[in-house]
Design an enzyme around this catalytic site. Sequence first.
Site, PDB file in Angstrom:
ATOM      1  N   GLN A 105       9.953 -23.506 -11.852  1.00 46.26           N
ATOM      2  CA  GLN A 105      10.922 -23.197 -10.804  1.00 46.26           C
ATOM      3  C   GLN A 105      11.391 -24.483 -10.092  1.00 46.26           C
ATOM      4  O   GLN A 105      10.746 -25.520 -10.142  1.00 46.26           O
ATOM      5  CB  GLN A 105      10.309 -22.224  -9.798  1.00 46.26           C
ATOM      6  N   TRP A 109       2.353 -22.933 -22.212  1.00 47.11           N
ATOM      7  CA  TRP A 109       2.978 -22.009 -21.265  1.00 47.11           C
ATOM      8  C   TRP A 109       4.118 -22.694 -20.497  1.00 47.11           C
ATOM      9  O   TRP A 109       4.062 -23.873 -20.177  1.00 47.11           O
ATOM     10  CB  TRP A 109       1.945 -21.501 -20.272  1.00 47.11           C
ATOM     11  N   GLN A 137       9.046 -17.998 -20.192  1.00 45.14           N
ATOM     12  CA  GLN A 137       8.956 -16.579 -19.862  1.00 45.14           C
ATOM     13  C   GLN A 137      10.302 -16.002 -19.452  1.00 45.14           C
ATOM     14  O   GLN A 137      10.622 -14.859 -19.788  1.00 45.14           O
ATOM     15  CB  GLN A 137       7.940 -16.383 -18.737  1.00 45.14           C
ATOM     16  N   TRP A 195       8.918 -19.785  -2.014  1.00 42.88           N
ATOM     17  CA  TRP A 195       7.568 -19.731  -2.585  1.00 42.88           C
ATOM     18  C   TRP A 195       6.509 -19.813  -1.505  1.00 42.88           C
ATOM     19  O   TRP A 195       6.418 -20.814  -0.786  1.00 42.88           O
ATOM     20  CB  TRP A 195       7.396 -20.900  -3.557  1.00 42.88           C
ATOM     21  N   ARG A 196       5.735 -18.751  -1.404  1.00 41.92           N
ATOM     22  CA  ARG A 196       4.477 -18.826  -0.654  1.00 41.92           C
ATOM     23  C   ARG A 196       3.428 -19.315  -1.644  1.00 41.92           C
ATOM     24  O   ARG A 196       3.147 -18.676  -2.651  1.00 41.92           O
ATOM     25  CB  ARG A 196       4.097 -17.449  -0.091  1.00 41.92           C
ATOM     26  N   GLU A 204       8.559 -15.610  -4.576  1.00 47.03           N
ATOM     27  CA  GLU A 204       7.217 -15.313  -5.058  1.00 47.03           C
ATOM     28  C   GLU A 204       6.152 -15.294  -3.964  1.00 47.03           C
ATOM     29  O   GLU A 204       6.172 -16.115  -3.051  1.00 47.03           O
ATOM     30  CB  GLU A 204       6.793 -16.355  -6.098  1.00 47.03           C
ATOM     31  N   HIS A 205       5.207 -14.331  -4.110  1.00 49.52           N
ATOM     32  CA  HIS A 205       3.875 -14.340  -3.486  1.00 49.52           C
ATOM     33  C   HIS A 205       3.835 -14.004  -2.006  1.00 49.52           C
ATOM     34  O   HIS A 205       2.886 -14.384  -1.312  1.00 49.52           O
ATOM     35  CB  HIS A 205       3.199 -15.718  -3.669  1.00 49.52           C
ATOM     36  N   GLU A 241       6.700 -13.103  -8.643  1.00 54.03           N
ATOM     37  CA  GLU A 241       5.291 -12.733  -8.779  1.00 54.03           C
ATOM     38  C   GLU A 241       4.814 -12.223  -7.422  1.00 54.03           C
ATOM     39  O   GLU A 241       5.134 -12.819  -6.389  1.00 54.03           O
ATOM     40  CB  GLU A 241       4.426 -13.931  -9.183  1.00 54.03           C
ATOM     41  N   TYR A 247      -0.924 -13.429  -5.417  1.00 47.30           N
ATOM     42  CA  TYR A 247      -2.166 -13.374  -6.171  1.00 47.30           C
ATOM     43  C   TYR A 247      -3.359 -12.958  -5.304  1.00 47.30           C
ATOM     44  O   TYR A 247      -4.266 -12.278  -5.761  1.00 47.30           O
ATOM     45  CB  TYR A 247      -2.521 -14.756  -6.740  1.00 47.30           C
TER      46      TYR A 247
END
Length: 597
Positions: A166, A188, A209, A438-439, A472-473, A494, A497
């Site tokens: 990203q 990946w 991805q 983004w966190r 994300e997150h 995402e 997590y």
Amino acid sequence: MPTPPTDATAPRTPRLSRRGVLAAMAAVLPAAGLPALTSRAFAAPAAAALPGGGDLGPNVLVFDPATPDIQGRLDEIFHRQESAQFGSGRYQLLFKPGTYNGLNAQLGFYTSIAGLGLSPDDTAFNGDVTVDAGWFNGNATQNFWRSAENLALRPVNGTNRWAVAQAAPFRRMHVRGGLNLSPDGYGWASGGYIADSRIDGAVGPYSQQQWYTRDSSVGGWNNAVWNMVFSGVEGAPAQSFPDPPYTTLDTTPVSREKPFLYLDGADYRVFLPEKRTHARGTTWGNGTPRGSSLPLGQFYVAKPGVDAATLNAALAQGLHLLLTPGIYHLDRAIEVRRAHTVVLGLGYATLVPDNGVTALKVADVDGVRLAGFLIDAGPVNSATLLEVGPEGASASHADHPTTVQDVFIRIGGAGAGKATTSMVINSNHTIVDHTWVWRADHGDGVGWETNRADYGVRVNGDDVLATGLFVEHFNKYDVEWRGERGRTVFFQNEKAYDAPDQAAVQNGSTKGYAAYKIADAVTTHEGWGLGSYCFYNVDPTIRQDHGFEAPDKPGVKFHDLLVVSLGGKGQYEHVINGVGAATSGTSTVPSTVVSYP
């Protein structure tokens, strides 16, 4: 360019401060039988005008074809930045028009490379601009915060490697060959974004991805993993989601390319590309690009260490802002109040709001352009980090939208940071073109409460368009859309997590907060190519009712949705609302919905 004289170099004469003058007079006048004076008896002297233009600072390196040992300088910067994921170094590499032979510009963190021509073909490398993942054992999923722009490449072996994740845009590039988006060894990878570029050969995503390509031309596209989205791309594969997972729009609804620095003779200017509707293909290659430009003298060229008051004074004076590479601490918001203002960052210039302030606020005015910088949350919670338009903004900006391009937001990672809502879009018709909000899930200052950030992007304005939305997150909703007639082309997400248990993400009777939530009152919305992934590694038993949540109304439409459980760490019950099969087991296989409703 020469540095303009400053107070630091001007001759100085001893003088009392304004307060000292007043104190002296206050002591003398009553003794002379005159009335005492207060500070209100004197008007404050007018502030000296801030200069426009000037040099670009020590972390902007400018090369021409005759510069000695260019490769050595590039290698030196790469050595510093290759693994400095949360370091303080920031660099902009600029190349004057001409031809450069035998270069391999490897890019590490917080490094941007760009040509200084009006067209990418003005600045030609017989060589490469390379991103690989040797620093991370062949894993490219953390190759963040770097960019390439406005260059033509003739790769040495015929294919240029751009293995990024990203916040790593590839804009306005011409690759006279192929483009490989995976690391050496095909490890990946989790990216990415291309815009206004021409790749003469094929693009090979291999392990990538997901990817979004906009208003470009490609000689072919070799494969897809989960979510490949194209809008306005000549040579793009045909629509075929979910097998293979290509989402293809013939044109992009509205686009306006990012501003960029270029040389007009010996003078720097900033080019401002014009707005396009139903765009397809690049903006360059058929004569002079369409748009306007501004001389550098109309910009306040900011250097690290300047305070927010000075930046606001420059804006109030009518100057635009050029943020040179470095970290800027802010004790108050930068406030953009004038229509058509440009705030352009070089080399991932980074704004850090201190004491819980908002980093940047834009008034409800036409045509503001925000581009090319990072906002890093501070340790004291900010209610917001970026606000485009005040609450209740209502003006139409259909003809002159504000654009937010390559503006990235981070909460944690470089240290504890907190923000309730990271990006708020209140102004109508705003275009958010490539952002990563983004966190942090790794680095310093990371924990469920340590870098608490409930909401990523909240859209209150009407007719807002997002092209390339990565969020994300967040602890609650990653994206919450309240405005009417919103559109998103490509979304990558995402879920957080680090949720400690099911109770921590329980949303009333709903299990988990949706990654992308459309408010119940909204009647019209549309999205194409949206994906949400979960990796609840702290408590793998957590369940999400769905990745996407929207009111069941005929005007609310989605195309090509997917949810993925990464290795079975948490599961989704559905894709959107109660529609779509559940993920299950440990196999990382998407559950998809082609059309909703």
